[in-house]
Design a protein around this motif. Structure first.
Motif, PDB file in Angstrom:
ATOM      1  N   UNK A  26       0.857  -1.189   0.000  1.00 54.32           N
ATOM      2  CA  UNK A  26       0.000   0.000   0.000  1.00 54.32           C
ATOM      3  C   UNK A  26       0.888   1.231   0.000  1.00 54.32           C
ATOM      4  N   UNK A  27       0.967   1.903  -1.167  1.00 58.96           N
ATOM      5  CA  UNK A  27       1.780   3.114  -1.301  1.00 58.96           C
ATOM      6  C   UNK A  27       0.886   4.317  -1.024  1.00 58.96           C
ATOM      7  N   UNK A  28       1.222   5.057   0.037  1.00 56.70           N
ATOM      8  CA  UNK A  28       0.353   6.147   0.481  1.00 56.70           C
ATOM      9  C   UNK A  28       1.193   7.228   1.138  1.00 56.70           C
ATOM     10  N   UNK A  29       0.742   8.482   1.102  1.00 50.96           N
ATOM     11  CA  UNK A  29       1.460   9.541   1.814  1.00 50.96           C
ATOM     12  C   UNK A  29       1.552   9.247   3.310  1.00 50.96           C
ATOM     13  N   UNK A  30       2.452   9.927   4.011  1.00 54.27           N
ATOM     14  CA  UNK A  30       2.582   9.711   5.455  1.00 54.27           C
ATOM     15  C   UNK A  30       1.315  10.132   6.191  1.00 54.27           C
ATOM     16  N   UNK A  31       0.734   9.215   6.948  1.00 53.38           N
ATOM     17  CA  UNK A  31      -0.436   9.484   7.777  1.00 53.38           C
ATOM     18  C   UNK A  31      -0.146   8.883   9.142  1.00 53.38           C
ATOM     19  N   UNK A  32      -0.214   9.693  10.184  1.00 53.30           N
ATOM     20  CA  UNK A  32       0.285   9.299  11.497  1.00 53.30           C
ATOM     21  C   UNK A  32      -0.316   7.997  12.011  1.00 53.30           C
ATOM     22  N   UNK A  77       5.339  -4.635  -7.896  1.00 52.50           N
ATOM     23  CA  UNK A  77       5.375  -4.603  -6.431  1.00 52.50           C
ATOM     24  C   UNK A  77       4.385  -3.590  -5.861  1.00 52.50           C
ATOM     25  N   UNK A  78       3.688  -2.871  -6.723  1.00 54.23           N
ATOM     26  CA  UNK A  78       2.718  -1.874  -6.284  1.00 54.23           C
ATOM     27  C   UNK A  78       1.316  -2.461  -6.407  1.00 54.23           C
ATOM     28  N   UNK A  79       0.521  -2.319  -5.354  1.00 53.85           N
ATOM     29  CA  UNK A  79      -0.824  -2.889  -5.348  1.00 53.85           C
ATOM     30  C   UNK A  79      -1.886  -1.821  -5.154  1.00 53.85           C
ATOM     31  N   UNK A  80      -2.006  -1.271  -3.953  1.00 55.74           N
ATOM     32  CA  UNK A  80      -2.976  -0.208  -3.670  1.00 55.74           C
ATOM     33  C   UNK A  80      -2.226   1.115  -3.617  1.00 55.74           C
ATOM     34  N   UNK A  81      -2.768   2.121  -4.319  1.00 50.75           N
ATOM     35  CA  UNK A  81      -2.090   3.407  -4.459  1.00 50.75           C
ATOM     36  C   UNK A  81      -2.949   4.517  -3.879  1.00 50.75           C
ATOM     37  N   UNK A  82      -2.388   5.322  -2.991  1.00 48.71           N
ATOM     38  CA  UNK A  82      -3.055   6.508  -2.473  1.00 48.71           C
ATOM     39  C   UNK A  82      -2.743   7.690  -3.375  1.00 48.71           C
TER      40      UNK A  82
END
Length: 408
Positions: A26-32, A77-82
């Motif tokens: 899951x490639x996503x921006x930083x979320x605390x 290697x990428x599956x879910x993208x934010x």
């Protein structure tokens, strides 16, 4: 983090763990607090797959560059993208993400607000699941203005009157040459019932409403009510400027509220919120949305599991958790009625009101090019010549649509 991720061989994370369980990257921006949501989704999966959080860089441009490079190389290697809401059409147009169909699409559409849903659509097909959203509000000081202005003309007039009385008067918002200026202009265009692109996203229109928005932006910039730093201001400098006590009004995202409570509690006692001012008194404002959409990579080895994982990551319970703990407004309308939302979002009713009739940025795979030429042409707003600027924008945007001229 960006350097580390780029250095990893493209296929290093794909496939299955040693125990045979598929890994969903899951490639996503930083979320605390994102890992908490991921842990709950992994528990719900019952061992059928494991979601692994691959944290993207903090800057949006760096996020996009990293994903574009990997997808262009068909990285499996990428599956879910934010994705930022402005990237969905670009990625769909490049065939980098999969269409949501059948029950998956039905579940996403159910209860999702129309503006976020529109941002996830390309050529009338759903290519992403809206995960969170955002809209700007009008913030005003009740010790200076007992009632909020309903229109831009009223706001400018009130600010000029406060200035004449030697009181704090500035209307503080984002006017630097970047995406924030495009968002400001796009909101004015939508409020004037104008269009920048044709409905199919293939032709620059810049109609009468778009010209009216240019006239208003020029009038605002030259009315003597902006901050001296207006043409250099982005979101956080604008927030800090208002917190310093110079402004009577601020147009900015809801995150300014908790920041003000902590950093300037005395000022915060006199600050309230209202719907973004309208261009025309007979037409409510239509405010440009932000946020992120969840897409499934066209090159994922595990598309079925990836769609399921994305549905879990953005379900109502997890959107509520993210709203309360990470400050990102939900895209599912029913979440706003949850009792826990009242304390975290005292302005939730105004946010929801704006979201029910929100504006999206021009929907086109070429949006990055369009945004680049728009921000350059609109800056500085005081130099706008409405008719000429509209013609310049029409030509430059059409060139961007046809992959001519400036590239991002």
């Amino acid at each position: 983090m960006a350097a580390v991720l780029v250095a990893v061989p493209l296929g290093a994370c794909a496939g299955r763990d040693d125990d045979g369980v598929p890994t969903i990257n899951f490639y996503n921006p930083p979320v605390e607090n994102m890992q908490h949501v991921i842990d709950e989704c992994n528990a719900a999966a019952g061992g059928r797959y494991e979601i692994v959080y691959r944290v993207l860089p903090r800057a949006a441009d760096d996020q996009r560059v990293q994903m574009v490079r990997r997808l262009a190389a068909e990285d499996d290697s990428m599956d879910v993208l934010g994705l930022d809401v402005t990237w969905t059409q670009e990625f769909a147009g490049a065939d980098w993400i999969r269409e949501w169909t059948g029950a998956d699409a039905d579940q996403v559409r159910q209860g999702t607000l129309p503006g976020p849903l529109e941002s996830a659509t390309y050529e009338d097909k759903l290519y992403a699941a809206p995960n969170n959203t955002n809209v700007q509000l009008l913030w005003y000081r009740t010790d200076l203005v007992p009632e909020p202005p309903r229109t831009w003309d009223q706001m400018i007039s009130q600010a000029q009157q406060l200035k004449a009385e030697s009181k704090p008067y500035q209307v503080i918002t984002m006017g630097a040459q970047y995406e924030g200026l495009v968002v400001l202009y796009n909101t004015l265009v939508a409020g004037a019932n104008g269009t920048i692109l044709s409905a199919d996203g293939k032709t620059a229109t810049m109609d009468a409403g778009a010209v009216k928005a240019l006239e208003l932006l020029k009038r605002f910039a030259t009315a003597g009510v902006t901050s001296p730093s207006f043409t250099n201001a982005q979101e956080d400098p604008a927030r800090l400027d208002f917190q310093s006590g110079n402004g009577a009004f601020q147009l900015n995202w809801p995150y300014v509220y908790p920041a003000m409570q902590e950093a300037a509690p005395d000022l915060a006692k006199n600050v309230r919120w209202a719907r973004y001012p309208a261009v025309d008194p007979s037409t409510p404002s239509r405010v440009t949305i932000g946020g992120t959409n969840l897409a499934v990579s066209a090159y994922s080895r595990h598309p079925a599991e990836s769609f399921e994982a994305a549905r879990c990551l953005r379900n109502a319970e997890h959107q509520k958790y993210a709203a309360i703990n990470d400050g990102v407004p939900p895209t599912i309308e029913s979440v706003y009625a949850a009792p826990e939302m009242a304390e975290a979002y005292p302005m939730k009713d105004v946010i929801l009101e704006e979201l029910r009739d929100a504006a999206v940025r021009p929907l086109s795979p070429a949006y990055q090019n369009i945004s680049t030429v728009m921000s350059a042409t609109l800056s500085p707003p005081s130099a706008i010549d409405p008719a000429r600027t509209a013609e310049d924008l029409k030509k430059l945007i059409q060139d961007a649509l046809e992959s001519k001229g400036v590239l991002p």
